[in-house]
Write a protein that holds these residues in place. Structure first.
Motif, PDB file in Angstrom:
ATOM      1  N   GLU A 228      29.610   2.488 -24.842  1.00  0.00           N
ATOM      2  CA  GLU A 228      28.180   2.576 -25.157  1.00  0.00           C
ATOM      3  C   GLU A 228      27.474   1.358 -24.582  1.00  0.00           C
ATOM      4  N   THR A 229      26.788   1.561 -23.464  1.00  0.00           N
ATOM      5  CA  THR A 229      26.009   0.489 -22.843  1.00  0.00           C
ATOM      6  C   THR A 229      24.683   0.338 -23.592  1.00  0.00           C
ATOM      7  N   ARG A 230      23.985  -0.719 -23.276  1.00  0.00           N
ATOM      8  CA  ARG A 230      22.657  -0.920 -23.875  1.00  0.00           C
ATOM      9  C   ARG A 230      21.742   0.271 -23.546  1.00  0.00           C
ATOM     10  N   LEU A 231      21.824   0.772 -22.315  1.00  0.00           N
ATOM     11  CA  LEU A 231      21.023   1.940 -21.919  1.00  0.00           C
ATOM     12  C   LEU A 231      21.288   3.119 -22.853  1.00  0.00           C
ATOM     13  N   LEU A 232      22.555   3.406 -23.122  1.00  0.00           N
ATOM     14  CA  LEU A 232      22.891   4.557 -23.971  1.00  0.00           C
ATOM     15  C   LEU A 232      22.512   4.318 -25.429  1.00  0.00           C
ATOM     16  N   ARG A 233      22.637   3.065 -25.874  1.00  0.00           N
ATOM     17  CA  ARG A 233      22.270   2.755 -27.260  1.00  0.00           C
ATOM     18  C   ARG A 233      20.766   2.968 -27.483  1.00  0.00           C
ATOM     19  N   ILE A 234      19.959   2.459 -26.542  1.00  0.00           N
ATOM     20  CA  ILE A 234      18.508   2.625 -26.661  1.00  0.00           C
ATOM     21  C   ILE A 234      18.129   4.100 -26.509  1.00  0.00           C
ATOM     22  N   ALA A 235      18.798   4.798 -25.599  1.00  0.00           N
ATOM     23  CA  ALA A 235      18.536   6.231 -25.420  1.00  0.00           C
ATOM     24  C   ALA A 235      18.760   6.983 -26.732  1.00  0.00           C
ATOM     25  N   ALA A 236      19.863   6.678 -27.409  1.00  0.00           N
ATOM     26  CA  ALA A 236      20.163   7.342 -28.683  1.00  0.00           C
ATOM     27  C   ALA A 236      19.090   7.013 -29.724  1.00  0.00           C
ATOM     28  N   GLU A 237      18.677   5.747 -29.768  1.00  0.00           N
ATOM     29  CA  GLU A 237      17.643   5.326 -30.725  1.00  0.00           C
ATOM     30  C   GLU A 237      16.329   6.060 -30.485  1.00  0.00           C
ATOM     31  N   ARG A 238      16.054   6.407 -29.237  1.00  0.00           N
ATOM     32  CA  ARG A 238      14.785   7.059 -28.893  1.00  0.00           C
ATOM     33  C   ARG A 238      14.878   8.588 -28.938  1.00  0.00           C
ATOM     34  N   GLY A 239      15.995   9.108 -29.428  1.00  0.00           N
ATOM     35  CA  GLY A 239      16.112  10.556 -29.573  1.00  0.00           C
ATOM     36  C   GLY A 239      16.525  11.271 -28.304  1.00  0.00           C
ATOM     37  N   CYS A 240      17.033  10.510 -27.335  1.00  0.00           N
ATOM     38  CA  CYS A 240      17.564  11.124 -26.115  1.00  0.00           C
ATOM     39  C   CYS A 240      18.992  11.596 -26.365  1.00  0.00           C
ATOM     40  N   ILE A 241      19.585  12.239 -25.355  1.00  0.00           N
ATOM     41  CA  ILE A 241      20.971  12.706 -25.446  1.00  0.00           C
ATOM     42  C   ILE A 241      21.811  11.801 -24.546  1.00  0.00           C
ATOM     43  N   PRO A 242      22.571  10.842 -25.128  1.00  0.00           N
ATOM     44  CA  PRO A 242      23.349   9.917 -24.308  1.00  0.00           C
ATOM     45  C   PRO A 242      24.668  10.528 -23.857  1.00  0.00           C
ATOM     46  N   VAL A 243      25.033  10.277 -22.603  1.00  0.00           N
ATOM     47  CA  VAL A 243      26.309  10.763 -22.049  1.00  0.00           C
ATOM     48  C   VAL A 243      26.988   9.579 -21.365  1.00  0.00           C
ATOM     49  N   ASP A 244      28.196   9.216 -21.829  1.00  0.00           N
ATOM     50  CA  ASP A 244      28.876   8.056 -21.242  1.00  0.00           C
ATOM     51  C   ASP A 244      29.580   8.427 -19.946  1.00  0.00           C
ATOM     52  N   GLY A 245      30.105   7.411 -19.263  1.00  0.00           N
ATOM     53  CA  GLY A 245      30.666   7.612 -17.929  1.00  0.00           C
ATOM     54  C   GLY A 245      32.134   7.975 -17.883  1.00  0.00           C
ATOM     55  N   LEU A 246      32.800   7.942 -19.040  1.00  0.00           N
ATOM     56  CA  LEU A 246      34.239   8.197 -19.033  1.00  0.00           C
ATOM     57  C   LEU A 246      34.557   9.627 -18.599  1.00  0.00           C
ATOM     58  N   GLY A 247      33.707  10.573 -19.014  1.00  0.00           N
ATOM     59  CA  GLY A 247      33.944  11.978 -18.673  1.00  0.00           C
ATOM     60  C   GLY A 247      33.921  12.243 -17.181  1.00  0.00           C
ATOM     61  N   MET A 248      33.042  11.541 -16.452  1.00  0.00           N
ATOM     62  CA  MET A 248      32.994  11.728 -14.998  1.00  0.00           C
ATOM     63  C   MET A 248      34.304  11.254 -14.370  1.00  0.00           C
ATOM     64  N   LEU A 249      34.812  10.114 -14.850  1.00  0.00           N
ATOM     65  CA  LEU A 249      36.085   9.593 -14.356  1.00  0.00           C
ATOM     66  C   LEU A 249      37.190  10.637 -14.532  1.00  0.00           C
ATOM     67  N   ILE A 250      37.193  11.297 -15.688  1.00  0.00           N
ATOM     68  CA  ILE A 250      38.238  12.285 -15.981  1.00  0.00           C
ATOM     69  C   ILE A 250      38.042  13.545 -15.139  1.00  0.00           C
ATOM     70  N   HIS A 251      36.814  14.071 -15.132  1.00  0.00           N
ATOM     71  CA  HIS A 251      36.569  15.346 -14.433  1.00  0.00           C
ATOM     72  C   HIS A 251      36.741  15.229 -12.913  1.00  0.00           C
ATOM     73  N   GLN A 252      36.398  14.055 -12.334  1.00  0.00           N
ATOM     74  CA  GLN A 252      36.563  13.934 -10.877  1.00  0.00           C
ATOM     75  C   GLN A 252      38.032  13.957 -10.491  1.00  0.00           C
ATOM     76  N   ALA A 253      38.925  13.681 -11.465  1.00  0.00           N
ATOM     77  CA  ALA A 253      40.361  13.639 -11.184  1.00  0.00           C
ATOM     78  C   ALA A 253      41.009  15.022 -11.187  1.00  0.00           C
ATOM     79  N   VAL A 254      40.345  16.001 -11.782  1.00  0.00           N
ATOM     80  CA  VAL A 254      40.955  17.331 -11.961  1.00  0.00           C
ATOM     81  C   VAL A 254      41.295  18.020 -10.632  1.00  0.00           C
ATOM     82  N   PRO A 255      40.355  18.099  -9.665  1.00  0.00           N
ATOM     83  CA  PRO A 255      40.691  18.841  -8.430  1.00  0.00           C
ATOM     84  C   PRO A 255      41.875  18.236  -7.668  1.00  0.00           C
ATOM     85  N   GLY A 256      41.954  16.891  -7.620  1.00  0.00           N
ATOM     86  CA  GLY A 256      43.060  16.248  -6.927  1.00  0.00           C
ATOM     87  C   GLY A 256      44.387  16.549  -7.598  1.00  0.00           C
ATOM     88  N   PHE A 257      44.408  16.403  -8.926  1.00  0.00           N
ATOM     89  CA  PHE A 257      45.647  16.678  -9.673  1.00  0.00           C
ATOM     90  C   PHE A 257      46.117  18.105  -9.395  1.00  0.00           C
TER      91      PHE A 257
END
Length: 276
Positions: A228-257
């Protein structure tokens, strides 16, 4: 490759000890009960061509490439996918049976799949997107957003000329906003993506005004340390939908595997836990 050899893959960078990819691929291999190994390969830029030439002979079926090799491998590969050529970088190499090296870029795939899994009703066409940064990750994100139907993509970068180059390259739906004025573009965005390293552990925070973020905006930070970066923390506080970067790391690995080991791994909560 003959059937009695155990397939090998890895991640090639310089440095590479920090990479979480070996943990991820190792988990998938164990979960699926597949033979194979995935290892970190620290390769200096001047050795890149020689090492790539040797790996297939040692039983390697492919590698991921990370900084600083993602652009250089395009000159070495025998086959470059349209997507990798367009982005100007590759992150996934496959060593084919005939000895040729195929270079692809799965970062855009990983970015979109992460958004779709994290926010099931997210649609690129729902409104304007803002991309912060103009490096390799930004290029992959911009191509993905454009191809997924984003009506307008605003690019803001500390060096304005780099953002302008992306707009010339990727077409009329792109526009440039001054780095100091990025807060204004955010005010009307449906999707905001930080592709810079700002906000990462050891880096300064993103120096952009976030007080105009609108409720319901999807805010994706590609940084995943901290989760949770400062950007995501503030986004959550303002009622936005925060999405962290870990999922991209995982999903980009799927086609290669899947290409290397012959089975498609599932991305679920347990996969995330392994990386955390």
């Amino acid at each position: 490759m003959s059937g009695d050899r155990i397939p090998l893959a890895g991640v090639m960078g310089h440095p590479v000890a920090h990479s979480r990819s070996p943990r991820l691929h190792g988990f998938w291999l164990r979960r699926l009960g597949l033979p194979g190994h995935y290892v970190p390969l620290d390769v200096a830029p001047e050795d890149l061509r020689d090492v790539l030439a040797c790996l297939p002979k040692a039983g390697f079926v492919g590698v991921n490439v990370t900084i600083p090799h993602k652009e250089a491998v395009l000159d070495i590969a025998d086959i470059v996918t349209d997507r990798a050529a367009l982005i100007g970088a590759a992150n996934t190499l496959t060593f084919q049976a005939d000895g040729r090296i195929r270079a692809d870029n799965t970062d855009g795939h990983g970015f979109l799949e992460n958004l779709r899994q994290s926010v099931p009703d997210w649609r690129a066409e729902a409104g304007p997107a803002v991309v912060l940064g103009a490096g390799g990750a930004a290029r992959a994100v911009i191509v993905a957003l454009r191809d997924a139907g984003a009506p307008e993509i605003t690019v803001a970068n500390r060096t304005r000329v780099r953002a302008e180059q992306l707009c010339q390259e990727f077409g009329p739906r792109l526009r440039v906003e001054d780095w100091t004025q990025a807060g204004n573009a955010i005010a009307r965005a449906a999707t905001v993506v930080n592709t810079t390293s700002l906000g990462m552990t050891g880096q300064p925070d993103l120096p952009i005004a976030l007080d105009r973020l609108q409720r319901g905006t999807v805010v994706n930070d590609l940084v995943y340390t901290p989760l949770e970066t400062r950007l995501l923390r503030i986004a959550a506080e303002r009622g936005c939908i925060p999405v962290d970067g870990l999922g991209m790391l995982i999903h980009q690995a799927v086609p290669g595997f899947e290409r290397w080991f012959g089975a498609r791994p599932e991305v679920d909560a347990e996969t995330r836990e392994v990386l955390l």
